[in-house]
Structures are given as structure tokens and as C-alpha cells.
Scaffold this motif. Structure first.
Motif, mmCIF file in Angstrom:
data_model
loop_
_atom_site.group_PDB
_atom_site.id
_atom_site.type_symbol
_atom_site.label_atom_id
_atom_site.label_comp_id
_atom_site.label_asym_id
_atom_site.label_seq_id
_atom_site.Cartn_x
_atom_site.Cartn_y
_atom_site.Cartn_z
ATOM 1 N N GLY A 21 14.181 82.880 25.476
ATOM 2 C CA GLY A 21 15.207 81.686 25.846
ATOM 3 C C GLY A 21 16.523 81.901 25.849
ATOM 4 N N ARG A 22 16.988 83.232 25.954
ATOM 5 C CA ARG A 22 18.138 83.557 26.468
ATOM 6 C C ARG A 22 18.447 83.898 27.912
ATOM 7 N NH1 ARG A 22 21.312 85.725 21.511
ATOM 8 N NH2 ARG A 22 19.967 86.114 19.935
ATOM 9 N N THR A 23 19.624 83.569 28.363
ATOM 10 C CA THR A 23 19.720 83.783 29.639
ATOM 11 C C THR A 23 20.619 85.196 29.808
ATOM 12 O OG1 THR A 23 21.628 82.440 29.733
ATOM 13 C CG2 THR A 23 19.421 81.463 30.348
ATOM 14 N N HIS A 24 21.600 85.407 28.990
ATOM 15 C CA HIS A 24 22.511 86.429 29.118
ATOM 16 C C HIS A 24 23.651 86.220 30.264
ATOM 17 C CE1 HIS A 24 20.318 89.014 26.557
ATOM 18 N NE2 HIS A 24 19.374 88.733 27.238
ATOM 19 N N ARG A 25 23.435 84.644 30.625
ATOM 20 C CA ARG A 25 24.484 84.409 31.649
ATOM 21 C C ARG A 25 26.000 84.363 31.215
ATOM 22 N NH1 ARG A 25 22.293 78.601 33.411
ATOM 23 N NH2 ARG A 25 24.455 78.028 33.599
ATOM 24 N N GLY A 26 26.085 84.508 30.003
ATOM 25 C CA GLY A 26 27.617 84.849 29.627
ATOM 26 C C GLY A 26 28.000 86.141 29.137
ATOM 27 N N ALA A 27 26.971 86.954 29.604
ATOM 28 C CA ALA A 27 27.419 88.510 29.237
ATOM 29 C C ALA A 27 28.372 89.012 29.797
ATOM 30 C CB ALA A 27 26.225 89.327 29.595
ATOM 31 N N GLY A 28 29.514 89.595 28.954
ATOM 32 C CA GLY A 28 30.576 90.469 29.334
ATOM 33 C C GLY A 28 31.649 89.155 29.523
ATOM 34 N N GLN A 29 31.312 88.082 29.240
ATOM 35 C CA GLN A 29 32.531 86.893 29.402
ATOM 36 C C GLN A 29 32.909 86.298 27.891
ATOM 37 O OE1 GLN A 29 31.947 83.871 32.718
ATOM 38 N NE2 GLN A 29 30.014 84.738 32.819
ATOM 39 N N THR A 30 34.212 85.736 27.788
ATOM 40 C CA THR A 30 34.648 85.103 26.681
ATOM 41 C C THR A 30 34.700 83.723 26.798
ATOM 42 O OG1 THR A 30 36.809 85.455 27.436
ATOM 43 C CG2 THR A 30 35.798 87.191 26.029
ATOM 44 N N ALA A 31 34.645 83.123 25.799
ATOM 45 C CA ALA A 31 35.003 81.509 25.719
ATOM 46 C C ALA A 31 35.560 81.247 24.493
ATOM 47 C CB ALA A 31 33.418 80.893 25.462
ATOM 48 N N ASN A 32 36.376 80.135 24.406
ATOM 49 C CA ASN A 32 37.141 79.644 23.301
ATOM 50 C C ASN A 32 36.512 78.230 23.495
ATOM 51 O OD1 ASN A 32 39.403 77.897 22.651
ATOM 52 N ND2 ASN A 32 40.013 80.016 21.807
ATOM 53 N N VAL A 33 36.314 77.900 22.008
ATOM 54 C CA VAL A 33 35.753 76.470 21.827
ATOM 55 C C VAL A 33 36.793 76.033 20.659
ATOM 56 C CG1 VAL A 33 34.103 74.902 21.020
ATOM 57 C CG2 VAL A 33 33.414 77.140 22.141
ATOM 58 N N GLU A 34 37.691 74.810 21.160
ATOM 59 C CA GLU A 34 38.697 74.262 20.173
ATOM 60 C C GLU A 34 37.921 73.137 19.842
ATOM 61 O OE1 GLU A 34 41.921 72.683 21.829
ATOM 62 O OE2 GLU A 34 42.303 71.511 19.945
ATOM 63 N N HIS A 56 23.788 82.738 24.894
ATOM 64 C CA HIS A 56 23.601 82.957 26.085
ATOM 65 C C HIS A 56 24.637 84.170 26.648
ATOM 66 C CE1 HIS A 56 20.647 80.073 27.325
ATOM 67 N NE2 HIS A 56 21.364 78.930 26.624
ATOM 68 N N GLY A 57 25.094 84.786 25.588
ATOM 69 C CA GLY A 57 25.839 86.024 25.765
ATOM 70 C C GLY A 57 27.182 86.043 25.956
ATOM 71 N N TYR A 58 27.919 84.718 25.600
ATOM 72 C CA TYR A 58 29.410 84.527 25.551
ATOM 73 C C TYR A 58 30.019 85.359 24.268
ATOM 74 C CZ TYR A 58 29.474 81.772 29.795
ATOM 75 O OH TYR A 58 29.524 81.054 30.969
ATOM 76 N N GLU A 59 31.365 85.853 24.350
ATOM 77 C CA GLU A 59 31.711 86.081 23.119
ATOM 78 C C GLU A 59 32.944 84.896 22.826
ATOM 79 O OE1 GLU A 59 33.885 90.085 23.521
ATOM 80 O OE2 GLU A 59 35.073 89.273 21.781
ATOM 81 N N VAL A 60 32.573 84.268 21.677
ATOM 82 C CA VAL A 60 33.185 82.948 21.562
ATOM 83 C C VAL A 60 34.097 83.175 20.520
ATOM 84 C CG1 VAL A 60 32.645 80.686 20.830
ATOM 85 C CG2 VAL A 60 31.022 81.747 22.391
ATOM 86 N N THR A 61 35.467 82.456 20.594
ATOM 87 C CA THR A 61 36.222 82.337 19.569
ATOM 88 C C THR A 61 36.336 80.792 19.436
ATOM 89 O OG1 THR A 61 37.684 84.043 20.850
ATOM 90 C CG2 THR A 61 38.869 82.404 19.013
ATOM 91 N N ARG A 62 35.875 80.712 18.006
ATOM 92 C CA ARG A 62 36.141 79.223 17.463
ATOM 93 C C ARG A 62 37.681 78.877 16.883
ATOM 94 N NH1 ARG A 62 30.955 80.869 16.473
ATOM 95 N NH2 ARG A 62 29.349 79.184 16.488
#
Length: 542
Positions: A107-120, A151-157
Motif C-alpha cells: 500500500g505504499r507508493t514511495h511517491r514522496g521518496a526523497g521529498q520533504t513536507a511540512n504540515v502546519e 508514501h515516503g515524504y520526510e514530514v515536519t509537523r
RNA sequence: GCCCUUGUAGUUCAAUGGAUAGAACAAAUCCCUCCUAAGGAUUAGAUGUAGGUUCGAUUCCUACCAAGGGUACCA
């Protein structure tokens, strides 16, 4: 490449070989199992273009479908013009094997692999305890972040709050008023002040720590209030299982000069002007009916200006995806911020704004207007204390963010025992129990099993639910709507409970038992992954 | 007034423009010598109103009604 992708490609190819230009081909599992496992409406869509009756076109398309993978049965055509595909058992056996081989990848896509995301998210100003209303955003944001991580993102909450404006001054003044009351001085409580009992507690603590001689408007009032309230907020979030990596505040952007920088850039682009002693942003340029005040007559900026500085900072920190989660009260303000960022040359396509509707609190059959100032709120902490983290999280996450949620306090406790989250957890616990029981019988699931022993409709129903998981969880990445994950787990749990009553796993037939152990083991890992995504415990025992 | 979101079963909520609108709670009736009945089976029950687009509308469009939010010097 999934089976539906393969079939889509084949169908598109078939359409092209008939001289048609197909749109994105859509395959979905029909509600009615009589229509097969995956179904497409392509002939209906293309009928006009082909100038043909959809059923005839469907036959032509099917004739061009060659060769089909050997896991797909010959397709069927049904009126008014659907093509239905049925997958062979071997396909489902492959799905099962795939889960068993890589239980944490399914169920993982790895679509976010190598990318970063920020969730505020949450981002409540420290003027009082978090309320039930904040709970919705806290859970929504946390699960959105988890979906991105899945899905692979490195996420900052991240949590952002305003600590420089009127609200905080009002808070300090409210604490000071209570402090002076404690000293027996006659003071006037500020108009629009914060009336909650917690303000008195803070005043008592100021008195205990700093003594009775604090001067008027001493900074201690504010500092103590902010610190105390923030501790409470963080403890409540922790209880809910929500952890932010970064707490940002408005003050920082004043100190770093970012606010002034934004102002001068806006001026350079002729986007602001002075009128009536205030500074205005030309929001009419962005299609608004009126211009917007950026700096009040008092010389103090409205919260929009630091918001802009804050968002630019998030851009400069280089996130590939920036998710902002706001309540419905911000719906009119974020376009200004985005428009300004755009005007300053930033790619706002990276920003995803999620707006959720408010929770209406119902008590005694009547809606209660919640207000931190008037202190008629119900705290999130109270709720989590009473109902538990899992129930509260599931309650908020099982509904779409656009629903105007009704939260009936009188029912909350009654309903909590019937919360559907237990249905999911129970499925997981039941499987754990089966595995334990099997071990007691000397039956351990090993890699050796014969999937062909899985033949009943309940077993196939379960396999099909497992097959649907990846497309659902990928859809959750596109829409950032966590409730679809909850729904997928509900369906899986339903299929499992049905299987459980109809099919005994631990039997005298060792081969059958091994095959069923393989099946429930796969279900267990998918349930566990899903519950983890939602931040809910997956207990082995209930 | 204008803008955004939402009106689905008695209640709380689901349903990428598809085929017979799903679930939970509440109501009624069944099922534990059997891996946990926090489960399973069955019954009854709903798309606010009026139009429109479409082969097909809960979904898209328009108007109206109702609820929540916004409407700019609160956040």
C-alpha cells in the motif's frame, strides 16, 4: 504496475487502434459483485466520439484487447455499456504472497521518496486550553502528516502561533486583573478578557512565584500565562498522540526583520498604500471586493502580515510540499497570503490548504457556542481523559473534514463504548488470538502454505478487500482525506469478522489451517499498518 | 446583501458522474458444548425544494429554503 494500470493501458490501446482518442481510462471495483472485480465505463464515455452504440463499441474494444494477462478472465459486457473484468484466483494468491513478503510495504507508493513536507496544524494561540474543536484539527493534521510519511515524504509537523498581538495582551491583562483581585485591590476586569478559571490559577501561581509587588503591566503576567498554557497544550497533544517537531511564533519574524522585509517588497511592487492612518494591501488586485488592512492605525500589524512572513520562511526552508490546515474561519484569509507569496515570486503550487468545518458541541439537545474568552468550552484534555485517545482520534478521523460535525456530549460517553474503533481493534486482537491458539496446537505459520486451499467466498472477499487497499491508500495521498483510510479498514474488518464466523482457522486439516493462517497474518499486518497511520493502537488482546 | 462549506434513514455519518445509495447507534427477531458475542445473520427505515446538463445525477449547473463560517484595523 498494478493490474488496473495494466488493464487501463490495454483499454486505451484498444481505443486507439479503433481510431479513437481515449481520456484517462477509469477502472473501479463495482458495488455489485455480479459485475466482476473491476469495471470500466469507457465505452459509455467514447460512444459519442465513436458514433456507435456503447454496447457495440464495448464489443469492439474487447476484441482489440489482446493479450490479457493470464490472471484476468475474459471480460464481460453489460448494459448500458460497461466492460467488467474478473480476476482469477491466482491473481489474489499473488496479492496475498506480496503482503506476506513485504508486510510493511503493502500500500505504499514511495511517491514522496526523497521529498520533504511540512504540515502546519493546531496552531492555537496560547490563550487557553485546547478545546474539543481543536481536537479535530489536531487529529486531522497528524493523520495527514502520517499519510505523507507513509508514501515516503520526510514530514515536519509544525505549530505556529501568534504571540505578539492583541490576544496575548488581553490574556496578560486578564491575569493581572485576577492577580490584583487576589491582593484585594479593586480593578476592572478587561472588556473581552479571558474569563476562564485557569486564569485565576495562573494569577495564583504568579503571586506564589513573584510575590505581591509586581508593577502594572509587568512582563511576568504574560510570560507566566504563556508558559503555563503552553505546557497544558503540549501535554494534551501528547495525550492524543500528536507531536509537533517545531513550534514557530510570530515574534521571531519581527525580531529577524522579516516583517519589515515583506513590507518593503510589497511597497516596491506597489501592493500597499497608506490610508486613514493604516496600511492597506491591495487585495482588490487579487480579485477581492475590498482592500485589506495590514497595519492598523495603532501601528500594530494584523495577523496577516506575520502570516506572510511565516509562509515565506516555510518556502525558504525548502519543503517540496507545504500543507496548511485551517478551520473554516480562515477560509477568506489564506487566499491573501497565497496571492502575496505568488506576487513575491514563490511557487504556490507547492501549498495544499485543507479547510475543515467546525465541530458543533451539543449539550442537552442544544448547540453550545464555544468561546475560549467566555470559557464555555469543553477541553480536549477532559475528553481524552474520559474517552481515551483511540476513541477520540477515531471519532474525528472517521468523518470528512467538510462535514459540520455534531458532537453530543451527553451521548459521547455512551457512544464511546460503541465507537467503531473497537470493531477494528477487535479484528486485530482476534487474529492475534488465533495465531496464539494455533501455536498452542503446534501450528505455526511458516512460509510454506498452499494458497489454493483458500476457496470459500469469505476468503475471497477478504482477499479482494486486501487488493483494494493500495488504491485506497494512494487516493488518500492525492486527496489528503484521512477518512478513506478509516473506511478501508472498516471494510477489511467487516470481511474478516464474517470470515471468522464462517471459517475456522485452526482445524485438523493442517494444510487448510496453514493457508488460512497465511491469510489472517496478512490481514493482521494491513490492519496494523492502517491503525498506525491513524495513530490508533493495534492491541493483541481486548 | 455578497462569498465559502454543508443539507442523505429517528440520530450521527459514508458513497473517484455509474449499475440495487452504504454503515453505526436507536427499534424488532435470531445465533456462543465451536480459535474472544467488543462478533455474525435477518427485518424496517433516507438523497431539503424546483428546474437544468447527461445514456446515467447524492455527486455537475441555476434558483429557492435551512444550518455553520467569513465579510477585512480579533485570530
Amino acid at each position: 504496475m498494478t493490474i488496473t494500470d495494466q488493464l487501463s493501458d490495454l483499454l486505451a490501446g484498444a481505443a486507439r487502434s479503433l481510431g479513437l482518442t481515449p481520456p484517462a481510462v477509469h477502472l473501479s471495483p463495482p458495488k455489485n459483485p455480479a459485475f466482476g472485480d473491476y469495471s470500466t465505463n469507457l465505452p459509455l464515455i467514447l460512444a459519442r466520439q465513436a458514433k456507435k452504440n456503447p454496447l457495440d463499441l464495448a464489443r469492439d474494444l474487447v476484441d482489440q484487447l489482446d493479450p490479457l494477462p493470464d490472471t484476468v478472465a475474459p471480460p464481460e459486457i453489460t448494459p448500458p455499456g460497461f466492460i467488467n473484468f474478473r480476476l482469477q484466483p491466482t491473481y489474489y494468491y499473488q496479492v496475498l504472497q506480496e503482503i506476506l513478503d513485504h508486510p510493511d510495504q503493502y500500500g505504499r507508493t514511495h511517491r514522496g521518496a526523497g521529498q520533504t513536507a511540512n504540515v502546519e496544524f493546531v496552531s492555537a494561540n496560547p490563550t487557553g486550553p485546547l478545546t474539543v474543536g481543536h481536537g479535530r484539527q489536531a487529529v486531522l493534521g497528524d493523520v495527514v502528516a502520517s499519510i505523507l510519511e507513509w508514501h515516503g515524504y520526510e514530514v515536519t509537523r509544525e505549530y505556529y502561533y501568534n504571540d505578539a498581538g492583541r490576544q496575548m495582551r488581553l490574556l496578560a491583562a486578564s491575569v493581572e486583573a485576577r492577580y490584583r483581585e487576589l491582593l484585594g485591590e479593586t480593578t476592572e476586569f478587561p472588556e473581552d478578557g479571558y474569563q476562564g478559571e485557569y486564569i485565576r490559577d495562573i494569577a495564583r501561581s504568579v503571586l506564589a512565584t513573584y510575590g505581591n509587588a509586581l508593577p502594572r503591566e509587568a512582563p511576568e503576567f504574560r510570560r507566566e500565562a504563556e508558559t503555563t498554557i503552553f505546557q497544558d497544550i503540549r501535554a494534551t497533544l501528547e495525550q492524543l498522540g500528536v507531536r509537533h517537531q517545531i513550534f514557530s511564533n510570530e515574534q521571531t519574524y519581527y525580531e529577524r526583520g522579516d516583517i519589515d522585509r515583506i513590507l518593503s517588497e510589497l511597497k516596491a511592487r506597489d501592493l500597499i498604500y497608506e490610508k486613514d492612518g493604516a496600511t492597506w494591501l491591495k487585495t482588490t488586485r487579487f480579485g477581492k471586493e475590498q482592500d485589506t488592512v495590514l497595519i492598523k492605525q495603532t501601528g500594530e500589524p494584523t495577523y496577516r502580515l506575520p502570516d506572510m512572513a511565516y509562509h515565506r520562511d516555510k518556502f525558504q526552508r525548502g519543503f517540496d510540499v507545504i500543507v496548511d490546515i485551517f478551520g473554516a474561519d480562515h477560509i477568506a484569509t489564506y487566499p491573501d497570503v497565497l496571492a502575496v507569496l505568488e506576487a513575491l515570486g514563490m511557487d504556490t503550487g507547492r501549498v495544499r490548504v485543507l479547510i475543515h468545518q467546525f465541530v458543533t458541541l451539543v449539550r442537552g439537545g442544544e448547540a453550545v457556542k464555544m468561546s475560549t474568552r467566555k470559557a464555555n468550552f469543553v477541553t480536549l484534555r477532559e475528553l481524552v481523559d474520559r474517552l481515551g485517545k483511540d476513541v477520540v482520534r477515531y471519532f474525528f478521523i472517521m468523518r470528512g473534514m467538510n462535514s459540520h460535525l455534531n458532537f453530543d456530549l451527553d451521548l459521547a460517553e455512551d457512544q464511546s463504548e460503541k465507537n467503531p474503533v473497537f470493531y477494528l481493534q477487535y479484528a486485530h486482537a482476534r487474529i492475534a488470538n488465533i495465531l496464539e491458539h494455533a501455536r498452542a496446537f503446534g501450528l505455526e505459520w511458516t512460509r510454506r502454505y498452499d494458497p489454493k486451499r483458500l476457496t470459500t467466498s469469505e476468503e475471497f472477499h477478504l482477499l479482494k478487500e486486501l487488493d483494494h487497499i493500495p488504491r485506497t491508500w494512494e487516493a488518500a495521498l492525492d486527496s489528503l482525506e484521512p477518512q478513506v483510510i478509516a473506511q478501508s479498514l472498516q471494510s477489511l474488518a467487516t470481511a474478516f469478522h464474517k470470515f471468522y464466523t464462517e471459517c475456522r482457522v485452526v482445524t485438523d486439516d493442517q494444510e487448510l489451517s496453514r493457508a488460512r493462517l497465511a491469510l489472517v497474518t496478512a490481514v493482521k499486518s494491513v490492519l496494523r499498518n492502517g491503525l498506525e497511520l491513524l495513530g490508533i493502537a493495534a492491541p493483541d488482546r481486548m
